[in-house]
Motif scaffolding. Structure first.
Motif, PDB file in Angstrom:
ATOM      1  N   THR A   1     -24.380  30.036 -12.051  1.00  0.00           N
ATOM      2  CA  THR A   1     -25.736  30.186 -11.508  1.00  0.00           C
ATOM      3  C   THR A   1     -25.710  31.374 -10.547  1.00  0.00           C
ATOM      4  OG1 THR A   1     -25.894  29.144  -9.328  1.00  0.00           O
ATOM      5  CG2 THR A   1     -25.688  27.664 -11.184  1.00  0.00           C
ATOM      6  N   ILE A   2     -26.913  31.848 -10.179  1.00  0.00           N
ATOM      7  CA  ILE A   2     -26.962  32.976  -9.250  1.00  0.00           C
ATOM      8  C   ILE A   2     -26.564  32.527  -7.837  1.00  0.00           C
ATOM      9  CG2 ILE A   2     -28.555  34.397 -10.550  1.00  0.00           C
ATOM     10  CD1 ILE A   2     -30.839  33.371  -8.862  1.00  0.00           C
ATOM     11  N   ASP A   3     -26.444  31.222  -7.640  1.00  0.00           N
ATOM     12  CA  ASP A   3     -26.029  30.722  -6.325  1.00  0.00           C
ATOM     13  C   ASP A   3     -24.531  30.456  -6.249  1.00  0.00           C
ATOM     14  OD1 ASP A   3     -28.506  30.531  -4.827  1.00  0.00           O
ATOM     15  OD2 ASP A   3     -29.121  29.086  -6.359  1.00  0.00           O
ATOM     16  N   TYR A   4     -23.826  30.583  -7.379  1.00  0.00           N
ATOM     17  CA  TYR A   4     -22.407  30.198  -7.398  1.00  0.00           C
ATOM     18  C   TYR A   4     -21.603  31.011  -6.383  1.00  0.00           C
ATOM     19  CZ  TYR A   4     -18.057  28.424  -9.481  1.00  0.00           C
ATOM     20  OH  TYR A   4     -16.853  27.793  -9.684  1.00  0.00           O
ATOM     21  N   VAL A   5     -21.643  32.337  -6.525  1.00  0.00           N
ATOM     22  CA  VAL A   5     -20.829  33.186  -5.640  1.00  0.00           C
ATOM     23  C   VAL A   5     -21.345  33.134  -4.196  1.00  0.00           C
ATOM     24  CG1 VAL A   5     -20.055  35.558  -5.230  1.00  0.00           C
ATOM     25  CG2 VAL A   5     -19.938  34.579  -7.528  1.00  0.00           C
ATOM     26  N   PRO A   6     -22.697  33.226  -3.978  1.00  0.00           N
ATOM     27  CA  PRO A   6     -23.180  33.064  -2.605  1.00  0.00           C
ATOM     28  C   PRO A   6     -22.717  31.747  -1.957  1.00  0.00           C
ATOM     29  CG  PRO A   6     -24.920  33.985  -3.969  1.00  0.00           C
ATOM     30  CD  PRO A   6     -23.785  33.645  -4.891  1.00  0.00           C
ATOM     31  N   LEU A   7     -22.644  30.659  -2.744  1.00  0.00           N
ATOM     32  CA  LEU A   7     -22.146  29.400  -2.171  1.00  0.00           C
ATOM     33  C   LEU A   7     -20.702  29.559  -1.685  1.00  0.00           C
ATOM     34  CD1 LEU A   7     -22.100  26.329  -1.565  1.00  0.00           C
ATOM     35  CD2 LEU A   7     -21.615  25.925  -3.982  1.00  0.00           C
ATOM     36  N   THR A   8     -19.892  30.234  -2.492  1.00  0.00           N
ATOM     37  CA  THR A   8     -18.485  30.403  -2.061  1.00  0.00           C
ATOM     38  C   THR A   8     -18.425  31.208  -0.760  1.00  0.00           C
ATOM     39  OG1 THR A   8     -18.002  32.470  -3.274  1.00  0.00           O
ATOM     40  CG2 THR A   8     -17.706  30.407  -4.489  1.00  0.00           C
ATOM     41  N   TRP A   9     -19.317  32.194  -0.613  1.00  0.00           N
ATOM     42  CA  TRP A   9     -19.316  33.000   0.619  1.00  0.00           C
ATOM     43  C   TRP A   9     -19.761  32.165   1.829  1.00  0.00           C
ATOM     44  CZ3 TRP A   9     -22.183  37.751  -1.928  1.00  0.00           C
ATOM     45  CH2 TRP A   9     -21.285  38.394  -2.787  1.00  0.00           C
TER      46      TRP A   9
ATOM     47  N   GLN B   1     -34.012  19.946 -17.483  1.00  0.00           N
ATOM     48  CA  GLN B   1     -35.017  19.091 -18.120  1.00  0.00           C
ATOM     49  C   GLN B   1     -34.464  17.698 -18.431  1.00  0.00           C
ATOM     50  OE1 GLN B   1     -36.530  21.180 -21.523  1.00  0.00           O
ATOM     51  NE2 GLN B   1     -38.220  21.925 -20.260  1.00  0.00           N
ATOM     52  N   GLY B   2     -35.194  16.678 -18.022  1.00  0.00           N
ATOM     53  CA  GLY B   2     -34.821  15.301 -18.359  1.00  0.00           C
ATOM     54  C   GLY B   2     -33.646  14.769 -17.560  1.00  0.00           C
ATOM     55  N   LEU B   3     -33.137  15.538 -16.615  1.00  0.00           N
ATOM     56  CA  LEU B   3     -31.989  15.076 -15.828  1.00  0.00           C
ATOM     57  C   LEU B   3     -32.454  14.722 -14.414  1.00  0.00           C
ATOM     58  CD1 LEU B   3     -29.542  17.857 -17.050  1.00  0.00           C
ATOM     59  CD2 LEU B   3     -29.387  15.425 -17.631  1.00  0.00           C
ATOM     60  N   ASP B   4     -32.057  13.543 -13.962  1.00  0.00           N
ATOM     61  CA  ASP B   4     -32.534  13.070 -12.666  1.00  0.00           C
ATOM     62  C   ASP B   4     -31.541  13.461 -11.556  1.00  0.00           C
ATOM     63  OD1 ASP B   4     -33.691  11.834 -10.567  1.00  0.00           O
ATOM     64  OD2 ASP B   4     -33.295   9.771 -11.252  1.00  0.00           O
ATOM     65  N   ILE B   5     -31.985  14.385 -10.712  1.00  0.00           N
ATOM     66  CA  ILE B   5     -31.110  14.804  -9.613  1.00  0.00           C
ATOM     67  C   ILE B   5     -31.709  14.392  -8.262  1.00  0.00           C
ATOM     68  CG2 ILE B   5     -29.957  16.754 -10.770  1.00  0.00           C
ATOM     69  CD1 ILE B   5     -32.098  18.596  -9.474  1.00  0.00           C
ATOM     70  N   SER B   6     -32.751  13.547  -8.333  1.00  0.00           N
ATOM     71  CA  SER B   6     -33.559  13.284  -7.132  1.00  0.00           C
ATOM     72  C   SER B   6     -32.764  12.618  -6.001  1.00  0.00           C
ATOM     73  CB  SER B   6     -34.777  12.429  -7.508  1.00  0.00           C
ATOM     74  OG  SER B   6     -34.324  11.234  -8.103  1.00  0.00           O
ATOM     75  N   ALA B   7     -31.663  11.953  -6.351  1.00  0.00           N
ATOM     76  CA  ALA B   7     -30.910  11.256  -5.294  1.00  0.00           C
ATOM     77  C   ALA B   7     -29.993  12.202  -4.518  1.00  0.00           C
ATOM     78  CB  ALA B   7     -30.094  10.126  -5.924  1.00  0.00           C
ATOM     79  N   HIS B   8     -29.984  13.471  -4.909  1.00  0.00           N
ATOM     80  CA  HIS B   8     -29.015  14.389  -4.296  1.00  0.00           C
ATOM     81  C   HIS B   8     -29.682  15.566  -3.614  1.00  0.00           C
ATOM     82  CE1 HIS B   8     -25.606  12.367  -6.214  1.00  0.00           C
ATOM     83  NE2 HIS B   8     -26.510  12.073  -7.121  1.00  0.00           N
ATOM     84  N   LYS B   9     -29.118  15.943  -2.482  1.00  0.00           N
ATOM     85  CA  LYS B   9     -29.596  17.120  -1.766  1.00  0.00           C
ATOM     86  C   LYS B   9     -29.184  18.358  -2.573  1.00  0.00           C
ATOM     87  CE  LYS B   9     -29.353  18.435   3.085  1.00  0.00           C
ATOM     88  NZ  LYS B   9     -28.941  17.966   4.407  1.00  0.00           N
ATOM     89  N   THR B  10     -30.039  19.367  -2.598  1.00  0.00           N
ATOM     90  CA  THR B  10     -29.699  20.566  -3.360  1.00  0.00           C
ATOM     91  C   THR B  10     -29.338  21.719  -2.414  1.00  0.00           C
ATOM     92  OG1 THR B  10     -31.887  21.561  -3.378  1.00  0.00           O
ATOM     93  CG2 THR B  10     -31.440  19.936  -5.100  1.00  0.00           C
ATOM     94  N   LEU B  11     -28.777  22.732  -3.005  1.00  0.00           N
ATOM     95  CA  LEU B  11     -28.448  23.932  -2.230  1.00  0.00           C
ATOM     96  C   LEU B  11     -29.711  24.520  -1.602  1.00  0.00           C
ATOM     97  CD1 LEU B  11     -25.962  26.658  -2.948  1.00  0.00           C
ATOM     98  CD2 LEU B  11     -28.340  27.374  -2.971  1.00  0.00           C
TER      99      LEU B  11
END
Ligand code: 4UV
Length: 584
Positions: free
Chosen positions: A92-100, A168-178
């Motif tokens: 994702t475009i956030d992968y490398v920024p997350l590592t930083w 699509q169709g995947l429930d991520i609502s229980a988790h905090k996102t970046l």
């Protein structure tokens, strides 16, 4: 004396050792294109979402603030080994920024292959000592299974947002996102770091990334890659590329020159992480990020974003050469070069590719996780098929025979030893493997024994090239992915019908190599039919290992695994016998 022709490589500028990878990326002092003139570093090839360099910097800052608050960590407190965050995600475009951001809080990013199953992910994260996991919607279920085994509560499993089509169709609502962290961090006070170790040059010698590699033998090990290692390889790649880029800039009559690159290869692997992401972003290139390999999507993305530089592995190139009819439907005229590495590119494949795209520079690089990627690579005006090119600046090599003698002439194969500022710190929790692999020589250089056989040859235009001629170590490379025979052997031994076994790689047209098992049957299982037993054993691997580790090379029953007097498997003997059989 090492066999290093004096005029071989360009001089490497001094590698800074008092800054982090991220600081290096943005600092014009080190030769990067100015931020304002550069392409946006990361663009989501599916959603079109893009960040400017200024946005990336700001997001990293906010993310780091929020992560520090969430975990009560401070950049200047505690060891980096107490602040390890696992990343198990598609690109994702956030992968490398997350590592930083992880680096800003004084931590380490442990990057796991997105192809892993829950057991494989558990192995890496347990070995790393990860306390927190970032994943994406598509891999959440696998991550939660692993988190349970690791004792990581689901509140410490976070999500990297992806393009809508990937969620699509995947429930991520229980988790905090970046994204939640970034929003939260924007409201927090800036972090005050009093960490003096950076200015003393110690910070840059700390581990920044843990990527897993089995090295010359045994199970996958955490490769401790420092900030300075990544900075060095990024600078080495940029220095090697400069003459070629300057030439293009001049011929096109431009004031500055950047390219658009393909960010398809996994960012969890050193090739995608350093060559595909850091090296490009440092030069001011734009990286078009794709989360998965889908052939038509790849072609459409090249066409839509007018990609200039393709980073691929040999099986993807084979796919291109075998799909002429599909390829013809897309306009790929923006491509200047196609870069390949991670496994050998056959001459026939390169020829086939050039028949379809005569204008492309088909370039090959050779390197390892343990050298933070590139050791050598071909440059556009000096391509010689089969060759992995010339050494990148600041690198020295030795070629050593089995008897330990130094090779000092051309065209003679020996084990390749590499000294470079990009040679990593060592293996996590494994002094034995570190000592066996990394040799500190009297001349002050630290050599890595690669376990690869190579020779040096002089090209018709007088340049020295490195040819990788064989692999001495036990590692198997399937589509560029590492498969450790020791891991499969240990797993096969857990099957009741297996008394002893050995796994080697055998050639495969499409995948490069695939694992084949030689099995000594357990006494009780002799009654069963061989075909049934083989099916059971193959299934035992399919059920517990990721797809590319399957025994696609087959299973063969043998009476005994050949071993030395000290009990070491004589792998080479089996491999040579297998090669002999294939020749007949
Ligand atoms: O540790 P690893 O998984 O690392 C890699 C690194 C790949 C790249 C990619 C682009 C480059 O420019 C570059 O320099 C390196 O795959 O696996 C390391 C092992 O992979 C084999 C070799 O056995 C290494 O020890 N390998 C990597 N590149 C090549 C190769 C190659 N060009 N030809 C033959 N084998």
């Amino acid at each position: 004396m090492p066999f290093v022709p004096p005029s071989w490589t360009l001089p490497l500028p001094e590698v800074p050792d008092s800054i982090s990878v991220e600081t290096f990326m943005w600092d014009e002092k080190y030769g990067r294109q100015s931020l304002s003139s550069s392409e946006n570093p990361f663009t989501d090839g599916l959603a079109g979402r893009t960040y400017t360099p200024v946005q990336v910097k700001e997001r990293v800052d906010h993310l780091a603030r929020a992560l520090c608050k969430q975990f009560g960590w401070r950049p200047d407190q505690g060891s980096e080994y107490d602040k390890i965050i696992g990343i198990f995600s598609l690109n994702t475009i956030d992968y490398v920024p997350l590592t930083w951001a992880i680096h800003r809080l004084g931590g380490i990013a442990s990057c796991a292959s997105a192809a892993y199953n829950a057991d494989e992910l558990t192995y890496q994260m347990k070995d790393s000592g990860a306390k927190v996991l970032f994943t994406c919607a598509a891999l959440l279920a696998t991550t939660l299974t692993a988190a349970k085994k690791l004792g990581i509560p689901k509140e410490k499993v976070f999500i990297l947002p992806m393009a809508p089509v990937m969620q699509q169709g995947l429930d991520i609502s229980a988790h905090k996102t970046l994204e939640d962290f970034v929003t939260e961090g924007a409201k927090l006070e800036p972090m005050q770091s009093t960490d003096k170790s950076w200015s003393k040059g110690e910070g840059a010698r700390r581990t920044a990334y843990l990527c897993y590699s089995s090295g010359t033998s045994g199970l996958p090990k955490g490769v401790m890659i420092s900030h300075r290692n990544v900075i060095a390889n990024t600078l080495q790649i940029a220095t090697q590329e400069t003459p070629n880029r300057n030439e293009r800039m001049k011929s096109l009559n431009l004031k500055s020159y950047t390219e658009i690159a393909l960010g398809l290869l996994p960012m969890s692997h050193i090739y995608g992480l350093v060559v595909g992401s850091h090296a490009g972003a440092f030069r001011g290139d734009g990286v078009i990020v794709l989360p998965r390999y889908d052939f038509k999507l790849l072609l459409k993305t090249i066409q839509d974003y007018k990609i200039n530089m393709l980073y691929l592995v040999p099986p993807m190139i084979i796919h291109l050469t075998k799909s002429k009819e599909i390829v013809k439907q897309f306009d790929l005229s923006s491509v200047i070069a196609c870069f390949t590495g991670a496994a050998p590119l056959g001459k026939e494949t390169a020829d086939d590719l050039l028949k379809i795209f005569p204008d492309w520079a088909v370039r090959q690089g050779y390197g390892l996780t343990e050298t933070s990627t590139v050791v050598c690579s071909t440059v556009p005006n000096d391509i010689w098929f089969g060759s992995s090119g010339s050494l990148i600046p600041g690198t020295k090599v030795r070629l050593v025979t089995v008897e330990g003698n130094e090779i000092t002439g051309y065209d003679q194969p020996g084990e390749l030893w590499v000294a470079s500022p990009s040679v990593v710190l060592g293996y996590l929790h494994n002094d034995k493997a570190t000592k066996e692999t990394f040799i500190d020589e009297k001349d002050g250089l630290r050599y890595m024994r690669t376990g690869d056989e190579a020779l040096i040859a002089k090209s018709p235009n007088g340049h020295e090239h490195i040819f990788i001629t064989d692999r001495i170590k036990e590692l198997i490379k399937v589509k560029g992915n590492q498969v450790a025979p020791a891991e499969l052997e240990a797993h096969l031994l857990t099957h009741p019908a297996v008394n002893d076994c050995v796994v080697i790689g055998v050639p495969s047209d499409r995948e490069g190599e695939v694992p084949k098992a030689f099995v000594v049957k357990a006494p009780g299982s002799i009654e069963e039919s061989d075909a049934l037993l083989k099916r059971q054993i193959a299934k035992h691997v399919e059920d517990h290992k990721t797809d590319y580790k399957r025994l696609r090379g087959g299973i063969e029953f043998i009476d005994e695994v050949p071993k030395s007097a000290s009990g070491k498997i004589l792998r080479r003997l089996i491999r040579d016998q297998e090669r002999e059989k294939m020749r007949k």
